[in-house]
Design a protein around this motif. Structure first.
Motif, PDB file in Angstrom:
ATOM      1  N   TRP A 318       0.829  -1.209   0.000  1.00 41.61           N
ATOM      2  CA  TRP A 318       0.000   0.000   0.000  1.00 41.61           C
ATOM      3  C   TRP A 318       0.859   1.253   0.000  1.00 41.61           C
ATOM      4  O   TRP A 318       0.357   2.360  -0.217  1.00 41.61           O
ATOM      5  CB  TRP A 318      -0.909   0.016   1.243  1.00 41.61           C
ATOM      6  CG  TRP A 318      -0.121  -0.286   2.488  1.00 41.61           C
ATOM      7  CD1 TRP A 318       0.057  -1.513   3.057  1.00 41.61           C
ATOM      8  CD2 TRP A 318       0.669   0.632   3.258  1.00 41.61           C
ATOM      9  NE1 TRP A 318       0.911  -1.416   4.132  1.00 41.61           N
ATOM     10  CE2 TRP A 318       1.295  -0.114   4.287  1.00 41.61           C
ATOM     11  CE3 TRP A 318       0.900   2.004   3.183  1.00 41.61           C
ATOM     12  CZ2 TRP A 318       2.147   0.487   5.224  1.00 41.61           C
ATOM     13  CZ3 TRP A 318       1.742   2.593   4.113  1.00 41.61           C
ATOM     14  CH2 TRP A 318       2.353   1.828   5.119  1.00 41.61           C
ATOM     15  N   ALA A 381      -3.766   2.860  -6.708  1.00 44.29           N
ATOM     16  CA  ALA A 381      -3.664   2.903  -5.253  1.00 44.29           C
ATOM     17  C   ALA A 381      -3.779   4.343  -4.751  1.00 44.29           C
ATOM     18  O   ALA A 381      -4.412   4.601  -3.728  1.00 44.29           O
ATOM     19  CB  ALA A 381      -2.355   2.274  -4.793  1.00 44.29           C
ATOM     20  N   TRP A 415      -2.735  -4.075   4.333  1.00 45.39           N
ATOM     21  CA  TRP A 415      -3.920  -3.303   3.945  1.00 45.39           C
ATOM     22  C   TRP A 415      -4.997  -3.426   5.026  1.00 45.39           C
ATOM     23  O   TRP A 415      -5.738  -2.489   5.293  1.00 45.39           O
ATOM     24  CB  TRP A 415      -4.484  -3.839   2.626  1.00 45.39           C
ATOM     25  CG  TRP A 415      -3.837  -3.332   1.378  1.00 45.39           C
ATOM     26  CD1 TRP A 415      -3.037  -4.027   0.526  1.00 45.39           C
ATOM     27  CD2 TRP A 415      -3.989  -2.016   0.791  1.00 45.39           C
ATOM     28  NE1 TRP A 415      -2.662  -3.238  -0.542  1.00 45.39           N
ATOM     29  CE2 TRP A 415      -3.234  -2.005  -0.407  1.00 45.39           C
ATOM     30  CE3 TRP A 415      -4.675  -0.858   1.162  1.00 45.39           C
ATOM     31  CZ2 TRP A 415      -3.164  -0.888  -1.242  1.00 45.39           C
ATOM     32  CZ3 TRP A 415      -4.599   0.268   0.331  1.00 45.39           C
ATOM     33  CH2 TRP A 415      -3.843   0.240  -0.846  1.00 45.39           C
ATOM     34  N   LEU A 438      -9.572  -3.382  -3.617  1.00 46.75           N
ATOM     35  CA  LEU A 438      -8.304  -4.107  -3.490  1.00 46.75           C
ATOM     36  C   LEU A 438      -8.335  -5.454  -4.196  1.00 46.75           C
ATOM     37  O   LEU A 438      -7.331  -5.891  -4.735  1.00 46.75           O
ATOM     38  CB  LEU A 438      -7.954  -4.348  -2.014  1.00 46.75           C
ATOM     39  CG  LEU A 438      -7.713  -3.101  -1.175  1.00 46.75           C
ATOM     40  CD1 LEU A 438      -7.341  -3.495   0.239  1.00 46.75           C
ATOM     41  CD2 LEU A 438      -6.606  -2.254  -1.792  1.00 46.75           C
TER      42      LEU A 438
END
Ligand SMILES: [Zn+2]
Length: 677
Positions: A318, A381, A415, A438
């Motif tokens: 991430w 992202a 995450w 995701l």
């Protein structure tokens, strides 16, 4: 630029047992590793000689490795002789110590070896692919993954490194400088890294060091340094000033900078790495004027995300997305809202241009290995965090960011940890949001399928039907409602494939636009993004028409086409019907104008000044495939485009005088808009 994590990925990393899966549980204290190391490097002779004392507290099974290029001259384990860890000279050294009930193990390893010749001609990608310990007069780079020191493979480690170099050379590893001396005999410096670190990279070179002290947010001193090659030492001051600005920005936004130093180190190869307490950038990169306004901030921010809070690679990385959002993207927001929107448009456009099979779920991204992984791992992202901020509001989002920093600092973080933190701060269930963005690849395709007036007791009633591709995402869709008085954004909760929303409005609505500000990660509609020249350059189905039969000009046109497309062009005849593929058309000005008229296509746009020597522009056709048109005054003007034009793929139009670009730009977006009839 990329984080040090990219070097890291050359080792297969398993943090088994080193972190608990449950949110915010304390890490289990296995394999607490400490290195106390002294290394002497001679960049001219390209030799290294080292001694390391490795202490492992609460040991489980231990694997200690050292790269194959090195020779072990002495190895002790808890004071007793230990073998050299290999049978053949071309193998890495590997010492396996099985689990025992000891409180502590100690190794003492002495090693030496020859370093590879530093190859200044290597590009960044090549440096990434080859984690080799290399040295030379202009620079030494020992990446952690090259196995340049004996290293316990499993777990994070604290360390102290003392470095000795011949006179004229200076060097460093990440950490706090605790000792430094210089004499005719050489340079000696000791560094300490007292947080659990992912690994050790060593850099050295004929550096000029410039030092300044900066007071951090809590009035603690941070030592800022540049280790620059002499030819760029004049850039030091500007870089140090820029670092101070970034430290202030991120300390206010996130929390106190976690270290006592930050250094910018120049590299003779054109690389870009971020490591804790420092960034290692190519000399040629540092000379680019925009680096201190963009990449430098990104690298400074990696001290919080990536090198401060560590991503858990088992569940995806991430940190590049959050760093891109809070650095590269944040600087665009600081500039103005148009610049920020343009960056989001770029992300969506690049995503739309992915070929089948290139897309992947965000959770599958661990590091940047090719362009497509950047489009997901960095851009999608970053857009994820942008949408999360829209979902939670800026204040709550920032509290989540600060909470993450306060709780997860120096811990391996997934995450799921991020999700739990934002849920805790906001009191919202974010499971659907995190899961869909995701774990699903692709993006929703959203359209306005119907807008109509409906009766209302007061004001104006309006019903809006939205559609999205299946299976449905849970979306908050911004629609802009234009009236004579103003434009107002309404957020509609679209949870099904088709849904109708009824609104009562104070002003008479004239039209409705779908997400005109590009706040959702979605598949752009055909023609929604303004066409750019890159489409006729990278799309492998592109066809090319050359509008001339004069041999010389034809040859120049074909050369230009092959340079633009980096392959032999797929030529079709001028009078042939246009297919559904993008098409590149090249010709002299009168031929281009005649061809456009014959095809009943819009004429040369006003933005293109006919007094120039050449022009290129894009044209969107109704069926979606775009045209790229290159028009020149004569053969010489056309030839002058061969070198510069391939660099302008991100433009919709460009005007040249010879080789010089006079004007360029992007056509406005074609927002999905429906009139209220
Ligand atoms: Zn990065």
């Amino acid at each position: 630029m990329i984080g040090r994590t990219f070097i890291r990925n050359f080792l297969i990393f398993l943090f088994i047992g080193s972190v608990a899966q449950l949110a915010f549980a304390a890490p289990l204290k296995y394999n607490e590793i400490d290195y106390d190391m002294t290394v002497r490097i001679d960049p001219i002779a390209r030799t290294i000689e080292g001694k390391s004392i490795i202490t492992v507290k609460n040991p489980r099974e231990i694997n200690l490795v050292l790269g194959q290029a090195f020779e072990v001259t002495e190895a002790l384990f808890n004071g007793n002789l230990l073998g050299i860890g290999r049978e053949q000279a071309n193998q890495p050294h590997l010492w396996k110590i099985p689990f025992s009930f000891s409180q502590q193990h100690q190794f003492e390893i002495h090693w030496r070896g020859k370093l590879a010749q530093l190859d200044d001609s290597l590009g960044h990608q090549q440096t990434l692919r080859r984690p080799i310990a290399a040295s030379g007069k202009t620079g030494t780079f020992l990446p952690d993954a090259s196995g340049w020191y004996p290293r316990v493979t499993d777990g994070l480690a604290r360390y102290k490194v003392t470095l000795e170099l011949p006179a004229g050379q200076r060097g460093l590893v990440a950490g706090r400088l605790i000792e430094e001396s210089e004499s005719a005999q050489g340079y000696r410096a000791a560094f300490e890294f007292s947080h659990p670190a992912e690994g050790i990279d060593l850099m050295a070179g004929p550096y000029v060091i410039e030092t300044q002290t900066h007071q951090n947010i809590n009035n603690r001193p941070i030592q800022l340094r540049t280790y620059f090659h002499p030819q760029i030492s004049n850039l030091s001051r500007d870089y140090l000033e820029a670092v101070k600005r970034y430290l202030t920005l991120y300390e206010k936004w996130i929390g106190e900078y976690p270290y006592t130093e930050f250094s910018i180190v120049s590299s003779p190869t054109p690389t870009g790495f971020g490591m804790p307490t420092l960034t290692y950038l190519g000399i040629n990169v540092l000379q680019l004027p925009f680096i201190r306004d963009t990449s430098l901030g990104h690298e400074v921010l990696h001290n919080w995300w990536g090198n401060g809070v560590y991503p858990d690679y088992r569940s995806g990385n991430w940190s590049e997305g959050l760093t891109t959002f809070m650095a590269d993207y944040a600087y665009k927001e600081q500039e103005n809202s148009e610049a920020a929107r343009e960056m989001r448009l770029g992300w969506l456009r690049d995503f739309a241009a992915l070929q089948p099979g290139q897309d992947a779920a965000l959770a599958a991204f661990t590091s940047r290995t090719h362009g497509a992984s950047k489009i997901v791992g960095y851009n999608k992202a970053a857009m994820f965090f942008f949408m999360l901020r829209d979902e939670l509001g800026e204040t709550v989002f920032n509290l989540g960011i600060q909470g993450l920093w306060a709780v997860q600092r120096f811990k391996v973080t997934s995450w799921q940890h991020l999700q739990k933190m934002f849920e805790m701060i906001s009191g919202k269930n974010l499971q659907p949001f995190f899961t869909q963005w995701l774990e699903r690849s692709g993006a929703p395709e959203i359209t306005i399928s119907e807008v109509k007036k409906v009766p209302a007791d007061s004001g104006y009633g309006l019903s809006i039907t939205l559609k999205q591709s299946a299976p449905a995402y849970q979306l908050r869709v911004p629609v802009a409602i234009q009236s004579q008085v103003k434009t107002e954004i309404q957020w509609l909760d679209l949870h099904q494939e088709q849904q109708t929303f009824t609104l009562t409005l104070p002003d008479k609505p004239l039209s409705v636009s779908l997400d005109p500000d590009l706040r959702l990660f979605r598949q752009l509609a055909p023609n929604e993004a303004p066409p750019i020249l890159r489409e006729v350059m990278v799309n492998p189905t592109t066809e090319t028409i050359v509008l001339t039969d004069k041999g010389e000009i034809r040859k120049i046109a074909e050369t230009l086409a092959s340079k633009l497309q980096q392959r032999a062009p797929k030529l079709i005849a001028a009078n042939q019907q246009l297919s559904a593929a993008p098409t590149l058309i090249i010709g002299l000005q009168p031929e281009i104008d005649a061809w456009l008229a014959a095809k009943q296509l819009p004429p040369r746009p006003d933005e293109i000044n006919k007094k120039s020597t050449a022009q290129a522009w894009t044209l969107a056709r109704a069926d979606g495939a775009s045209l790229g048109i290159v028009s020149a005054k004569d053969a010489a003007s056309l030839e002058a485009l061969i070198r510069p034009l391939p660099h302008y793929g991100r433009q919709s139009y460009i005007v040249f005088d010879g080789r010089e670009a006079l004007e360029k730009g992007i056509w406005p977006m074609q927002v999905q808009q429906v009139k209220v009839e």
